[in-house]
Design a protein around this motif. Sequence first.
Motif, PDB file in Angstrom:
ATOM      1  N   TYR A   1       5.652  16.745  -1.579  1.00  0.00           N
ATOM      2  CA  TYR A   1       4.511  16.938  -0.687  1.00  0.00           C
ATOM      3  C   TYR A   1       3.378  17.571  -1.487  1.00  0.00           C
ATOM      4  O   TYR A   1       3.541  18.629  -2.098  1.00  0.00           O
TER       5      TYR A   1
ATOM      6  N   TYR B   1       8.296   5.579  -1.721  1.00  0.00           N
ATOM      7  CA  TYR B   1       7.674   5.285  -0.431  1.00  0.00           C
ATOM      8  C   TYR B   1       6.638   6.360  -0.126  1.00  0.00           C
ATOM      9  O   TYR B   1       6.976   7.545  -0.018  1.00  0.00           O
ATOM     10  N   GLN B   2       5.379   5.966  -0.038  1.00  0.00           N
ATOM     11  CA  GLN B   2       4.291   6.885   0.242  1.00  0.00           C
ATOM     12  C   GLN B   2       4.055   6.909   1.751  1.00  0.00           C
ATOM     13  O   GLN B   2       3.304   6.106   2.291  1.00  0.00           O
ATOM     14  N   LYS B   3       4.709   7.844   2.438  1.00  0.00           N
ATOM     15  CA  LYS B   3       4.626   7.873   3.904  1.00  0.00           C
ATOM     16  C   LYS B   3       3.228   8.227   4.377  1.00  0.00           C
ATOM     17  O   LYS B   3       2.681   7.609   5.294  1.00  0.00           O
ATOM     18  N   THR B   4       2.632   9.247   3.766  1.00  0.00           N
ATOM     19  CA  THR B   4       1.257   9.635   4.065  1.00  0.00           C
ATOM     20  C   THR B   4       0.539   9.880   2.741  1.00  0.00           C
ATOM     21  O   THR B   4       1.133   9.749   1.667  1.00  0.00           O
ATOM     22  N   ALA B   5      -0.723  10.277   2.824  1.00  0.00           N
ATOM     23  CA  ALA B   5      -1.468  10.565   1.600  1.00  0.00           C
ATOM     24  C   ALA B   5      -0.866  11.741   0.844  1.00  0.00           C
ATOM     25  O   ALA B   5      -1.032  11.853  -0.372  1.00  0.00           O
ATOM     26  N   ARG B   6      -0.119  12.599   1.531  1.00  0.00           N
ATOM     27  CA  ARG B   6       0.470  13.775   0.887  1.00  0.00           C
ATOM     28  C   ARG B   6       1.983  13.676   0.698  1.00  0.00           C
ATOM     29  O   ARG B   6       2.525  14.211  -0.268  1.00  0.00           O
ATOM     30  N   LEU B   7       2.670  13.002   1.606  1.00  0.00           N
ATOM     31  CA  LEU B   7       4.133  13.003   1.610  1.00  0.00           C
ATOM     32  C   LEU B   7       4.691  11.703   1.029  1.00  0.00           C
ATOM     33  O   LEU B   7       4.280  10.614   1.419  1.00  0.00           O
ATOM     34  N   SER B   8       5.643  11.841   0.092  1.00  0.00           N
ATOM     35  CA  SER B   8       6.279  10.661  -0.508  1.00  0.00           C
ATOM     36  C   SER B   8       7.758  10.922  -0.728  1.00  0.00           C
ATOM     37  O   SER B   8       8.205  12.068  -0.857  1.00  0.00           O
TER      38      SER B   8
ATOM     39  N   ARG C   1       0.813  -1.203   0.000  1.00  0.00           N
ATOM     40  CA  ARG C   1       0.000   0.000   0.000  1.00  0.00           C
ATOM     41  C   ARG C   1       0.851   1.260   0.000  1.00  0.00           C
ATOM     42  O   ARG C   1       0.422   2.307  -0.501  1.00  0.00           O
ATOM     43  N   ARG C   2       2.075   1.171   0.526  1.00  0.00           N
ATOM     44  CA  ARG C   2       2.928   2.351   0.638  1.00  0.00           C
ATOM     45  C   ARG C   2       4.142   2.330  -0.285  1.00  0.00           C
ATOM     46  O   ARG C   2       4.735   3.378  -0.521  1.00  0.00           O
TER      47      ARG C   2
END
Length: 456
Positions: A239, A201-208, A147-148
């Motif tokens: 971001y 790596y998609q750390k959050t929905a906004r940050l990668s 997922r990430r």
Amino acid sequence: MVVGIVKLRQSSIGLFLGVALLGQQTEAPIEPEPPAPTEYGGPAILSRGATASLRAPSESIRFRPYISLTGAYDTGITPVSLTSAGQVPNDASAGVEAEAGVYGFHRWKTATLGIDYRGNYRHYTRNTYYNGTDQVLSLVYKKSATRRVGYTLRESAGIVSRTLFSGGGVEFIDPQFGNTPNNELFDGRTLYLDTMADVTYQKTARLSFNFGGNGFLTRRRSSALYGVTGYRARGDMAYRTSRNATSGVAYDFTHFEFTKGFGGSDIHTVQLVQSFRLGRYWELAMKAGGSRVETLGLAQVAIDPVIAVILGRSTGVEAVHRVNWSPAADVRLTRGFRHASMWFSYARGVSSGNGLFLTSRSESTTFNFTYTGTRKWNVGLSAGYISFAGLLQDLGKVATFYGGTGATYNLTRSFHVITRYDYRRVDVRQSTLRRDIYRASIGFGFSPGDVPLSLW
């Protein structure tokens, strides 16, 4: 980004099926409203080698093979040799060209695959010395491992003799990102290969975060020209400040060395990255910063007159180490239409040259337009400017202006008329090499399908 697109498609399918069932069973209880569609993956991030989201296929494009046979007339054929008068040849000849290829794009639940391959054989009625074959391949595979975490594999390779007229194709890989030779002075055999791999790596929905690397090489048949071998490591942070905007910072390190000589370069580049989706039909992507270029090579120097008398020569060769600072920028503006796309780009940076010019400041501007508005026609138009200026060599500057247009017309379900015209103006400053070059071709192609061939 791929996961976002897949969720969007699944949500849209569920919505359409729900509407259809309600239309057929008006007296049935109202079902709960399906969840809102997931946002698209956002505008392209240039530091990751992505093309504009407006140009990315929204669905699978069936893999489509084709073959063609065209007659052509070439001018400005320039081998790496001299005439009896001591001039660089400027030959022209009519000829025949046979080409075969396949292109397409397929999307699975968690992966995508894009391929564009084309190979041809040319035979000239005069100057048969220039007969030969070109092979060009672009391959992209993207996979969402979790997922990430996702990864992207790219391969750009080719064996070409007339790189000017290689055409645009589907362009799954940006030519600059893939180190594709695009400003060759001579029509000699050139082999290039670039293998690229990225992990996101998609750390959050906004940050990668993205980490990637390249290994690349270029070899030229003529012993008078230099080849290059190198590698590249890069990383960035992005971001999404809003649904239609992304900001970030990127670092890139490139090292390359030249064949048949002593020398190479280390390039450290830092850039700010910004991209916007401007309404439904426009996308703007940018990156800007600077590069520190450390170059080691050989240079010809004048010898002290006293030493020159003893050695019997007035010049010598010495190792030179030089550090330059150079701006680095890339701007892409894309406009999407229902049946067409148009994009403009400007780039400035440092490249490994063209075999004659070694480590060089490079600058380029391109414009492309492609239209498939009917079931009969596909039309393409391109124009641009490319220049190199050596950082270590005192060779001046080479500037190239070019333009071209092509069209395919669907005669029947599988047979097509193919025609193309290209023009190029080459100007090597501080030399006598200035010439206008053009190529015109027309012929027929065969490819199963209901829509025109999209070759540019």
